[in-house]
Scaffold this active site. Structure first.
Site, PDB file in Angstrom:
ATOM      1  N   GLY A 142     -10.892  -9.789   1.831  1.00 16.72           N
ATOM      2  CA  GLY A 142     -11.415  -8.831   2.797  1.00 16.72           C
ATOM      3  C   GLY A 142     -12.564  -9.392   3.616  1.00 16.72           C
ATOM      4  O   GLY A 142     -13.589  -9.785   3.065  1.00 16.72           O
ATOM      5  N   GLY A 143     -12.381  -9.462   4.912  1.00 18.41           N
ATOM      6  CA  GLY A 143     -13.456  -9.908   5.797  1.00 18.41           C
ATOM      7  C   GLY A 143     -13.833 -11.374   5.643  1.00 18.41           C
ATOM      8  O   GLY A 143     -14.915 -11.784   6.070  1.00 18.41           O
ATOM      9  N   MET A 196      -1.681  -2.247  -4.005  1.00 22.45           N
ATOM     10  CA  MET A 196      -2.671  -1.170  -3.849  1.00 22.45           C
ATOM     11  C   MET A 196      -1.909   0.140  -3.962  1.00 22.45           C
ATOM     12  O   MET A 196      -1.726   0.881  -3.002  1.00 22.45           O
ATOM     13  CB  MET A 196      -3.379  -1.315  -2.491  1.00 22.45           C
ATOM     14  CG  MET A 196      -4.390  -2.451  -2.500  1.00 22.45           C
ATOM     15  SD  MET A 196      -4.808  -3.017  -0.848  1.00 22.45           S
ATOM     16  CE  MET A 196      -3.502  -4.206  -0.621  1.00 22.45           C
ATOM     17  N   MET A 230       0.844  -1.207   0.000  1.00 23.26           N
ATOM     18  CA  MET A 230       0.000   0.000   0.000  1.00 23.26           C
ATOM     19  C   MET A 230       0.871   1.245   0.000  1.00 23.26           C
ATOM     20  O   MET A 230       1.871   1.296   0.728  1.00 23.26           O
ATOM     21  CB  MET A 230      -0.872   0.022   1.249  1.00 23.26           C
ATOM     22  CG  MET A 230      -1.714  -1.220   1.427  1.00 23.26           C
ATOM     23  SD  MET A 230      -2.662  -1.095   2.946  1.00 23.26           S
ATOM     24  CE  MET A 230      -3.529  -2.659   2.904  1.00 23.26           C
ATOM     25  N   GLY A 257      -6.770 -12.496   6.483  1.00 18.66           N
ATOM     26  CA  GLY A 257      -5.766 -11.889   7.349  1.00 18.66           C
ATOM     27  C   GLY A 257      -6.110 -12.112   8.801  1.00 18.66           C
ATOM     28  O   GLY A 257      -5.581 -13.013   9.452  1.00 18.66           O
ATOM     29  N   GLY A 293      -7.291  -1.208   2.120  1.00 16.41           N
ATOM     30  CA  GLY A 293      -6.491  -0.316   2.954  1.00 16.41           C
ATOM     31  C   GLY A 293      -6.182  -0.898   4.321  1.00 16.41           C
ATOM     32  O   GLY A 293      -5.128  -0.625   4.873  1.00 16.41           O
ATOM     33  N   PHE A 294      -7.087  -1.698   4.851  1.00 18.59           N
ATOM     34  CA  PHE A 294      -6.911  -2.181   6.226  1.00 18.59           C
ATOM     35  C   PHE A 294      -7.397  -3.617   6.370  1.00 18.59           C
ATOM     36  O   PHE A 294      -8.341  -4.023   5.684  1.00 18.59           O
ATOM     37  CB  PHE A 294      -7.691  -1.295   7.203  1.00 18.59           C
ATOM     38  CG  PHE A 294      -7.327   0.158   7.088  1.00 18.59           C
ATOM     39  CD1 PHE A 294      -6.220   0.666   7.765  1.00 18.59           C
ATOM     40  CD2 PHE A 294      -8.058   1.003   6.268  1.00 18.59           C
ATOM     41  CE1 PHE A 294      -5.858   1.996   7.633  1.00 18.59           C
ATOM     42  CE2 PHE A 294      -7.702   2.350   6.124  1.00 18.59           C
ATOM     43  CZ  PHE A 294      -6.604   2.842   6.812  1.00 18.59           C
ATOM     44  N   GLY A 295      -6.781  -4.336   7.299  1.00 18.70           N
ATOM     45  CA  GLY A 295      -7.277  -5.659   7.655  1.00 18.70           C
ATOM     46  C   GLY A 295      -8.403  -5.509   8.671  1.00 18.70           C
ATOM     47  O   GLY A 295      -8.648  -4.419   9.205  1.00 18.70           O
ATOM     48  N   GLY A 296      -9.099  -6.597   8.922  1.00 15.65           N
ATOM     49  CA  GLY A 296     -10.074  -6.638  10.008  1.00 15.65           C
ATOM     50  C   GLY A 296     -11.372  -5.886   9.770  1.00 15.65           C
ATOM     51  O   GLY A 296     -12.070  -5.547  10.722  1.00 15.65           O
TER      52      GLY A 296
HETATM   53  C1  DX5 Z   1      -7.111  -5.085   2.529  1.00 13.98           C
HETATM   54  C2  DX5 Z   1      -6.144  -6.136   2.043  1.00 13.98           C
HETATM   55  C3  DX5 Z   1      -6.472  -7.481   2.537  1.00 13.98           C
HETATM   56  C4  DX5 Z   1      -6.443  -7.609   4.042  1.00 13.98           C
HETATM   57  C5  DX5 Z   1      -7.426  -8.673   4.416  1.00 13.98           C
HETATM   58  O1  DX5 Z   1      -6.897  -3.908   1.836  1.00 13.98           O
HETATM   59  O2  DX5 Z   1      -6.134  -6.205   0.629  1.00 13.98           O
HETATM   60  O3  DX5 Z   1      -5.663  -8.469   1.943  1.00 13.98           O
HETATM   61  O4  DX5 Z   1      -5.194  -7.932   4.565  1.00 13.98           O
HETATM   62  O5  DX5 Z   1      -7.537  -8.716   5.803  1.00 13.98           O
HETATM   63  P1  DX5 Z   1      -8.808  -9.340   6.529  1.00 13.98           P
HETATM   64  O6  DX5 Z   1      -8.901 -10.777   6.107  1.00 13.98           O
HETATM   65  O7  DX5 Z   1      -8.479  -9.153   7.968  1.00 13.98           O
HETATM   66  O8  DX5 Z   1     -10.021  -8.542   6.069  1.00 13.98           O
HETATM   67 ZN    ZN Z   2      -5.065  -7.980  -0.301  1.00 18.98          ZN
END
Ligand code: DX5
Ligand code: ZN
Length: 215
Positions: free
Chosen positions: A175-176, A67, A36, A196, A141-144
């Site tokens: 994602g999710g 990204m 990112m 993730g 942009g973010f995990g979780g």
């Molecule tokens: C989000 C990333 C994902 C992220 C997924 O922008 O592209 O790969 O790490 O994380 P989770 O599974 O926690 O949504």
């Molecule tokens: Zn990803």
């Protein structure tokens, strides 16, 4: 074919080698690597030097998700860092066909990622060039973050597009993803799932990986 690609974005960055070795011992097939730039997405993760270190310890292919704005600029650098599969965002490429060919010419497999608001139908004229299509099931942009339910429709639409165009693209969802929605995603037509938080926040990551592969 079910593929699981745990996202190292949720790993412990202070113990990356340990977490990669755990993944090497697990049933997952790929390692998902989220790059990112703080422009295409609000967050900054890591770049080529870190990918190079991930590669050093990984016993499985690196599924690198860029990204970043204008990713065509960095195809050679990510190949040199060890990417096996390089995915770029549809929204970040002015000349997507050129970028995909550059990735393949560099010896990698190429993927195209779609943000949640980008319709699958925009891939109509490029699907045959895509080794993989990554459907974002959260805003990148973010995990979780929380899984967006409309993703099931997009998986079905993408499957239908691949069938109609006789394209062999791998359908990946990112994602999710968790143990409650994995089965439904495979049922809708997904081949590969990225996870993730579901993996790295689990008490037993290896067991969760097995569950995500056979939910
Ligand atoms: C989000 C990333 C994902 C992220 C997924 O922008 O592209 O790969 O790490 O994380 P989770 O599974 O926690 O949504
Ligand atoms: Zn990803």
């Amino acid at each position: 074919m079910h593929i699981l690609s745990p996202s190292l974005l949720s790993a412990d960055f202070g113990n990356l080698q340990r977490d990669i070795e755990m993944l090497n011992q697990s049933q997952c097939q790929w390692l998902h690597v989220d790059v990112m730039d703080g422009l295409f997405v609000p967050n900054i993760s890591f770049g080529q030097p870190v990918v190079k270190h991930i590669k050093k310890y990984a016993a499985k292919p690196l599924d690198v998700h860029l990204m970043i704005v204008d990713p065509g600029r960095y195809v050679g650098e990510f190949r040199d860092a060890g990417a096996d599969l390089l995915t770029v965002h549809y929204e970040a490429c002015t000349h997507l066909d050129r970028t995909l060919h550059a990735i393949k010419d560099a010896g990698m497999r190429c993927g195209v990622a779609l943000n949640p608001h980008t319709p699958v139908s925009l891939l109509e004229d490029i699907i045959q060039e895509c080794d993989l299509v990554l459907l974002m099931s959260v805003n990148p942009g973010f995990g979780g973050q929380k899984f967006i339910e409309n993703t099931y429709n997009k998986v079905r639409q993408l499957r239908e597009l691949c069938n109609r165009k006789n394209a062999k693209s791998i359908v990946e969802v990112d994602g999710g993803v968790n143990t409650s929605n994995a089965a439904l995603l495979y049922e809708a037509g997904a081949d590969a799932l990225v996870a993730g938080n579901a993996v790295f926040k689990s008490d037993n990551p290896q067991q969760t990986i097995s569950q995500l592969l056979k939910p």
